[in-house]
Design a protein around this motif. Structure first.
Motif, PDB file in Angstrom:
ATOM      1  N   GLY A 134     -17.830  -9.359 -74.544  1.00 22.43           N
ATOM      2  CA  GLY A 134     -17.888 -10.696 -73.978  1.00 22.43           C
ATOM      3  C   GLY A 134     -18.948 -11.604 -74.562  1.00 22.43           C
ATOM      4  N   PHE A 135     -20.105 -11.074 -74.981  1.00 25.50           N
ATOM      5  CA  PHE A 135     -21.183 -11.930 -75.478  1.00 25.50           C
ATOM      6  C   PHE A 135     -21.690 -11.436 -76.824  1.00 25.50           C
ATOM      7  N   GLU A 136     -21.905 -12.377 -77.737  1.00 23.09           N
ATOM      8  CA  GLU A 136     -22.668 -12.071 -78.952  1.00 23.09           C
ATOM      9  C   GLU A 136     -24.105 -12.524 -78.739  1.00 23.09           C
ATOM     10  N   ASP A 137     -24.262 -13.593 -77.972  1.00 18.89           N
ATOM     11  CA  ASP A 137     -25.566 -14.101 -77.568  1.00 18.89           C
ATOM     12  C   ASP A 137     -25.362 -14.854 -76.252  1.00 18.89           C
ATOM     13  N   LEU A 138     -26.365 -15.564 -75.798  1.00  9.73           N
ATOM     14  CA  LEU A 138     -26.270 -16.229 -74.499  1.00  9.73           C
ATOM     15  C   LEU A 138     -25.910 -17.715 -74.585  1.00  9.73           C
ATOM     16  N   THR A 139     -25.369 -18.156 -75.718  1.00  6.33           N
ATOM     17  CA  THR A 139     -25.034 -19.563 -75.902  1.00  6.33           C
ATOM     18  C   THR A 139     -24.046 -20.054 -74.851  1.00  6.33           C
ATOM     19  N   GLY A 140     -22.986 -19.291 -74.607  1.00  3.76           N
ATOM     20  CA  GLY A 140     -21.982 -19.693 -73.612  1.00  3.76           C
ATOM     21  C   GLY A 140     -22.553 -19.765 -72.209  1.00  3.76           C
TER      22      GLY A 140
END
Length: 125
Positions: A13-19
């Motif tokens: 679900g996440f590559e980083d916390l941008t979303g």
């Protein structure tokens, strides 16, 4: 400074916390990016939001699912990502509860199925 925490476990679900950062920007709370995998949310009470995808996350997920039974235990054991929410033990509990109440649904919206675990209490929320 002693800290308390909650773990939100999920699969991918996440590559980083941008979303998540974009989702949290809609609230009138202080929001600061420390690194691509670390946000600070809220003021004066501050909630640390950190993403972990290291190789130890699946091992920890399996152990949590094994030692703290849940009806979705087999799915929890497959979780390979975790967001840790942590805060200063002396922070106002009402403010922290409100911040968690904003972050947790946004994570759920972005990743779909996820589970929140209180490691200090050994319980599912």
């Amino acid at each position: 400074m002693q800290r308390l925490s909650l773990l939100i476990l999920f699969r991918d679900g996440f590559e980083d916390l941008t979303g998540l950062q974009a989702a949290l920007a809609q609230y009138r709370e202080a929001l600061r990016q420390v690194s691509p995998n670390h946000l600070k949310f809220g003021a004066p009470a501050e909630l640390d939001v950190q993403l972990a995808s290291e190789s130890d996350v699946p091992i920890e997920s399996k152990e949590i699912a094994e030692f703290f039974p849940h009806k979705d235990g087999s799915a929890i054991a497959l979780c390979n990502q975790r967001i840790e929410l942590s805060w200063d033990m002396k922070a106002d509990p009402g403010l922290i509860t409100n911040l968690i109440g904003l972050v947790e649904p946004e994570v759920r919206h972005l990743v779909g199925k996820c589970w929140t675990f209180d490691p200090a209490g050994g319980s599912w929320l």
